[in-house]
Design an enzyme around this catalytic site. Sequence first.
Site, short mmCIF file in Angstrom:
data_model
loop_
_atom_site.label_atom_id
_atom_site.label_comp_id
_atom_site.label_asym_id
_atom_site.label_seq_id
_atom_site.Cartn_x
_atom_site.Cartn_y
_atom_site.Cartn_z
N LYS A 75 0.51 8.07 -2.93
CA LYS A 75 1.80 7.55 -2.47
C LYS A 75 2.87 8.28 -3.27
O LYS A 75 3.38 7.76 -4.27
CB LYS A 75 1.84 6.03 -2.69
CG LYS A 75 2.78 5.31 -1.78
CD LYS A 75 2.51 3.82 -1.79
CE LYS A 75 3.71 3.03 -1.31
NZ LYS A 75 4.26 3.40 -0.02
C1 LIG Z 1 2.50 5.84 4.72
C2 LIG Z 1 2.06 4.43 4.48
N1 LIG Z 1 0.97 3.96 5.11
C3 LIG Z 1 0.52 2.72 4.93
C4 LIG Z 1 1.19 1.83 4.08
C5 LIG Z 1 0.66 0.45 3.89
O1 LIG Z 1 0.15 0.30 2.58
P1 LIG Z 1 0.19 -1.09 1.84
O2 LIG Z 1 -0.43 -2.09 2.74
O3 LIG Z 1 -0.61 -0.86 0.60
O4 LIG Z 1 1.61 -1.40 1.54
C6 LIG Z 1 2.34 2.26 3.42
C7 LIG Z 1 3.07 1.38 2.51
O5 LIG Z 1 2.83 1.34 1.35
C8 LIG Z 1 2.77 3.60 3.62
O6 LIG Z 1 3.86 4.05 2.98
#
Ligand SMILES: Cc1ncc(COP(=O)(O)O)c(C=O)c1O
Length: 320
Positions: free
Chosen positions: A149
């Site tokens: 991330k």
């Molecule tokens: C690109 C992306 N995909 C999926 C998610 C979903 O992840 P999470 O459920 O850990 O927030 C996020 C958010 O964090 C994201 O930025």
Amino acid sequence: MNGRFVPWEDAKVHVLTHGLHYGTGVFDSMRCYETAIGPAIFRNVEHLERLLRSAELYYMPVGFTVEQLRAAARELVVRNGLRSCYIRPIVNRGYGTMGLNPLEAPVDVTLACWEWGAYLGEEGKHTGIRAKVSSWRRISPQSLIPHAKASGQYLNNVLAKIESLKAGYEEAILLDDAGHVCEGTGENIYVVRDGEIVTPGQHNSILDGITRRSVIQIARDLGYSVVERSIARAELYLADEVFMSGTAAELVPVREIDDHVIGSGKPGEITNVLLAAFEDAIYGRTPRYHEWLDVVEPADSAPSEPAAPGTATADASATG
Ligand SMILES: Cc1ncc(COP(=O)(O)O)c(C=O)c1O
């Protein structure tokens, strides 16, 4: 910031911060909910573990342990007197050197929190949102690291988001390199067909969402079949139901994609069951999922005297 609590207006960085120029940062996101057992950060440790893994993937040594970051996040919520909020931890290459070699730049660690309502709108949670398949492909694992991330990587998501908003939709759906369905700009995606829940797998360049893990577990606990596999674009249009999940967006039904009505055009039956079960989990109404809740202040403890937002002062021992 780097182990000290600073007032909101003093939480500043230098214009030559490395991450500002080259995107050399990683971040994560948590939500704290006012639950039946007190304000609690949902899956705090899992998010912070992912943060440290993202940092490692970009060769950033973080001077704090998960336990220290966890304590900092908890204290941040309490000091700001918030019962329900969004928490943003970020690790970035700071001020020190310029140029593409980041290895000599310091690694800064910051956590911030604020009140943040439904990311894709309160109405969208009830009626479903309209999405558009983006002309931008999700970042390739051959160029970047979809599992991290990382701040710089989000320029891809920003382009897709802008494109969808300018075209009159609420969210974009990105395909991966091979043209398979990947995810939203900040959400994982699921397709329901003939009672089965299907979601792209780890090899489809997704971010391994913590909400995704929770939704899959809840669905399986409820007896649904959840399959992780590549999804063709047309399967979106042919689905009985489509929904998305993420920390910011939570669980959101999708009612239309590229002007094709999904199912009945209303949030589907399985989506609604999962939405209710997910809300029960995050609000502490399901004891079996209490282990996901990092309770900041137990419900029966007397409330402490929190500082007004942004007025917390320095030297929190919890963050080292
Ligand atoms: C690109 C992306 N995909 C999926 C998610 C979903 O992840 P999470 O459920 O850990 O927030 C996020 C958010 O964090 C994201 O930025």
